[in-house]
Design a protein around this motif. Structure first.
Motif, PDB file in Angstrom:
ATOM      1  N   THR A  89     -62.753 -68.276  -0.801  1.00  0.00           N
ATOM      2  CA  THR A  89     -62.727 -69.650  -0.287  1.00  0.00           C
ATOM      3  C   THR A  89     -62.467 -69.617   1.215  1.00  0.00           C
ATOM      4  N   VAL A  90     -62.331 -70.794   1.815  1.00  0.00           N
ATOM      5  CA  VAL A  90     -62.100 -70.886   3.255  1.00  0.00           C
ATOM      6  C   VAL A  90     -60.767 -70.275   3.666  1.00  0.00           C
ATOM      7  N   THR A  91     -59.868 -70.039   2.727  1.00  0.00           N
ATOM      8  CA  THR A  91     -58.598 -69.383   3.076  1.00  0.00           C
ATOM      9  C   THR A  91     -58.851 -67.972   3.611  1.00  0.00           C
ATOM     10  N   THR A  92     -59.981 -67.399   3.268  1.00  0.00           N
ATOM     11  CA  THR A  92     -60.370 -66.086   3.799  1.00  0.00           C
ATOM     12  C   THR A  92     -60.463 -66.156   5.321  1.00  0.00           C
ATOM     13  N   ILE A  93     -61.004 -67.261   5.828  1.00  0.00           N
ATOM     14  CA  ILE A  93     -61.148 -67.426   7.277  1.00  0.00           C
ATOM     15  C   ILE A  93     -59.772 -67.578   7.926  1.00  0.00           C
ATOM     16  N   SER A  94     -58.918 -68.409   7.352  1.00  0.00           N
ATOM     17  CA  SER A  94     -57.600 -68.611   7.962  1.00  0.00           C
ATOM     18  C   SER A  94     -56.781 -67.321   7.933  1.00  0.00           C
ATOM     19  N   ARG A  95     -56.941 -66.536   6.884  1.00  0.00           N
ATOM     20  CA  ARG A  95     -56.249 -65.242   6.800  1.00  0.00           C
ATOM     21  C   ARG A  95     -56.758 -64.306   7.895  1.00  0.00           C
ATOM     22  N   PHE A  96     -58.078 -64.297   8.113  1.00  0.00           N
ATOM     23  CA  PHE A  96     -58.651 -63.471   9.169  1.00  0.00           C
ATOM     24  C   PHE A  96     -58.127 -63.903  10.539  1.00  0.00           C
ATOM     25  N   ILE A  97     -58.101 -65.203  10.784  1.00  0.00           N
ATOM     26  CA  ILE A  97     -57.633 -65.723  12.076  1.00  0.00           C
ATOM     27  C   ILE A  97     -56.177 -65.319  12.316  1.00  0.00           C
ATOM     28  N   LYS A  98     -55.362 -65.427  11.289  1.00  0.00           N
ATOM     29  CA  LYS A  98     -53.952 -65.023  11.409  1.00  0.00           C
ATOM     30  C   LYS A  98     -53.851 -63.529  11.730  1.00  0.00           C
ATOM     31  N   GLN A  99     -54.677 -62.716  11.074  1.00  0.00           N
ATOM     32  CA  GLN A  99     -54.668 -61.276  11.343  1.00  0.00           C
ATOM     33  C   GLN A  99     -55.140 -60.978  12.773  1.00  0.00           C
ATOM     34  N   GLN A 100     -56.142 -61.714  13.247  1.00  0.00           N
ATOM     35  CA  GLN A 100     -56.630 -61.494  14.615  1.00  0.00           C
ATOM     36  C   GLN A 100     -55.552 -61.836  15.638  1.00  0.00           C
ATOM     37  N   GLU A 101     -54.825 -62.904  15.376  1.00  0.00           N
ATOM     38  CA  GLU A 101     -53.741 -63.284  16.286  1.00  0.00           C
ATOM     39  C   GLU A 101     -52.669 -62.196  16.304  1.00  0.00           C
ATOM     40  N   GLN A 102     -52.398 -61.600  15.155  1.00  0.00           N
ATOM     41  CA  GLN A 102     -51.441 -60.500  15.088  1.00  0.00           C
ATOM     42  C   GLN A 102     -51.972 -59.292  15.859  1.00  0.00           C
ATOM     43  N   LEU A 103     -53.264 -59.002  15.720  1.00  0.00           N
ATOM     44  CA  LEU A 103     -53.862 -57.886  16.458  1.00  0.00           C
ATOM     45  C   LEU A 103     -53.731 -58.115  17.964  1.00  0.00           C
ATOM     46  N   LEU A 104     -54.009 -59.315  18.427  1.00  0.00           N
ATOM     47  CA  LEU A 104     -53.885 -59.617  19.855  1.00  0.00           C
ATOM     48  C   LEU A 104     -52.452 -59.367  20.332  1.00  0.00           C
ATOM     49  N   PHE A 105     -51.478 -59.793  19.540  1.00  0.00           N
ATOM     50  CA  PHE A 105     -50.070 -59.571  19.861  1.00  0.00           C
ATOM     51  C   PHE A 105     -49.767 -58.070  19.950  1.00  0.00           C
ATOM     52  N   LEU A 106     -50.240 -57.309  18.962  1.00  0.00           N
ATOM     53  CA  LEU A 106     -49.970 -55.862  18.930  1.00  0.00           C
ATOM     54  C   LEU A 106     -50.659 -55.127  20.085  1.00  0.00           C
ATOM     55  N   LEU A 107     -51.854 -55.557  20.434  1.00  0.00           N
ATOM     56  CA  LEU A 107     -52.541 -54.947  21.575  1.00  0.00           C
ATOM     57  C   LEU A 107     -51.730 -55.156  22.853  1.00  0.00           C
ATOM     58  N   ARG A 108     -51.232 -56.361  23.044  1.00  0.00           N
ATOM     59  CA  ARG A 108     -50.415 -56.637  24.238  1.00  0.00           C
ATOM     60  C   ARG A 108     -49.132 -55.794  24.231  1.00  0.00           C
ATOM     61  N   LYS A 109     -48.521 -55.627  23.051  1.00  0.00           N
ATOM     62  CA  LYS A 109     -47.278 -54.842  22.932  1.00  0.00           C
ATOM     63  C   LYS A 109     -47.517 -53.350  23.213  1.00  0.00           C
ATOM     64  N   SER A 110     -48.732 -52.890  23.023  1.00  0.00           N
ATOM     65  CA  SER A 110     -49.002 -51.449  23.126  1.00  0.00           C
ATOM     66  C   SER A 110     -49.448 -51.000  24.509  1.00  0.00           C
ATOM     67  N   LYS A 111     -49.643 -51.909  25.430  1.00  0.00           N
ATOM     68  CA  LYS A 111     -50.257 -51.551  26.719  1.00  0.00           C
ATOM     69  C   LYS A 111     -49.511 -50.501  27.537  1.00  0.00           C
ATOM     70  N   ASP A 112     -48.193 -50.413  27.396  1.00  0.00           N
ATOM     71  CA  ASP A 112     -47.418 -49.430  28.163  1.00  0.00           C
ATOM     72  C   ASP A 112     -46.977 -48.227  27.329  1.00  0.00           C
ATOM     73  N   LEU A 113     -47.350 -48.205  26.073  1.00  0.00           N
ATOM     74  CA  LEU A 113     -46.913 -47.123  25.189  1.00  0.00           C
ATOM     75  C   LEU A 113     -47.809 -45.889  25.331  1.00  0.00           C
ATOM     76  N   ASP A 114     -47.330 -44.779  24.824  1.00  0.00           N
ATOM     77  CA  ASP A 114     -48.114 -43.549  24.848  1.00  0.00           C
ATOM     78  C   ASP A 114     -49.105 -43.586  23.688  1.00  0.00           C
ATOM     79  N   LEU A 115     -50.286 -44.074  23.966  1.00  0.00           N
ATOM     80  CA  LEU A 115     -51.313 -44.267  22.942  1.00  0.00           C
ATOM     81  C   LEU A 115     -51.886 -42.944  22.435  1.00  0.00           C
ATOM     82  N   SER A 116     -51.547 -41.844  23.112  1.00  0.00           N
ATOM     83  CA  SER A 116     -52.004 -40.518  22.675  1.00  0.00           C
ATOM     84  C   SER A 116     -50.995 -39.844  21.746  1.00  0.00           C
ATOM     85  N   LYS A 117     -49.720 -39.997  22.037  1.00  0.00           N
ATOM     86  CA  LYS A 117     -48.683 -39.302  21.252  1.00  0.00           C
ATOM     87  C   LYS A 117     -48.254 -40.064  20.006  1.00  0.00           C
TER      88      LYS A 117
END
Length: 194
Positions: A114-142
């Motif tokens: 149902t359309v809840t699939t879309i809202s779940r995806f949007i919520k996950q994308q917002e979480q991904l955006l948050f995590l990407l911002r949090k990771s910018k200064d971290l050691d992405l290799s180690k």
């Protein structure tokens, strides 16, 4: 591949935002349009649910590694051999998507979505955006993350972020193509009726 963290994260943020904007437009479609599929392809909702199933694993894994490794800092990311391979496999190049077999537990085919699939995806994308911002200064290799296929193989966080973001991008493009086919099919049917 060697790249400044800042450049990598800006690119991934841009891609994730673009995917989110495209999916936001799907919210205005009817359930019939969202479930439309032709032949053996996935519907728009199935494309998004596939991403949700991956998000259930990767967002938790990425967040866990970011939160437990806040003290590991670096400005440059060096891709690993396997991680770079997986990321490149997922990346859409010149509008082309490589076909890859989907694991059974990530295949949403013929679920009653149902359309809840879309809202779940949007919520996950917002979480991904948050995590990407949090990771910018971290050691992405180690900092390492497990794969959804096996916890025996670990990828560098930067490669996991690339792989995961590119994977989203490819299936959002796939969903857009389903909508385009639907519009083309509907237009052709209207011309036949006249």
């Amino acid at each position: 591949m060697v790249l400044e963290n800042k450049i990598l994260i800006v690119d991934l943020l841009s891609r994730a935002r673009a995917s989110l904007e495209k999916v936001n437009k799907f919210e205005h479609l009817s359930l019939e349009q969202l479930r439309y599929k032709n032949d053996d392809q996935w519907s728009i909702l199935e494309c998004l649910e596939h991403l949700n199933l991956y998000g259930d694993f990767y967002l938790v894994e990425i967040e866990k590694q970011i939160m437990t490794n806040q003290n590991k800092k670096a400005k440059v990311f060096r891709s690993g051999l396997l991680g770079n391979y997986f990321a490149n496999l997922m990346e859409v190049k010149q509008g082309k998507i490589r076909k890859i077999k989907t694991p059974k537990d990530k295949n949403p085919k013929n679920l009653n979505l149902t359309v809840t699939t879309i809202s779940r995806f949007i919520k996950q994308q917002e979480q991904l955006l948050f995590l990407l911002r949090k990771s910018k200064d971290l050691d992405l290799s180690k900092i390492k993350t497990s794969l959804s296929l096996t916890s025996l193989i670990k990828l560098r966080l930067g490669d996991t972020l690339r792989f995961y973001t590119y994977h989203i991008e490819r299936h959002v493009l796939q969903a857009e193509r389903v909508l385009d086919q639907q519009i083309t099919h509907s237009t052709a049917m209207q011309q036949v009726d006249h």
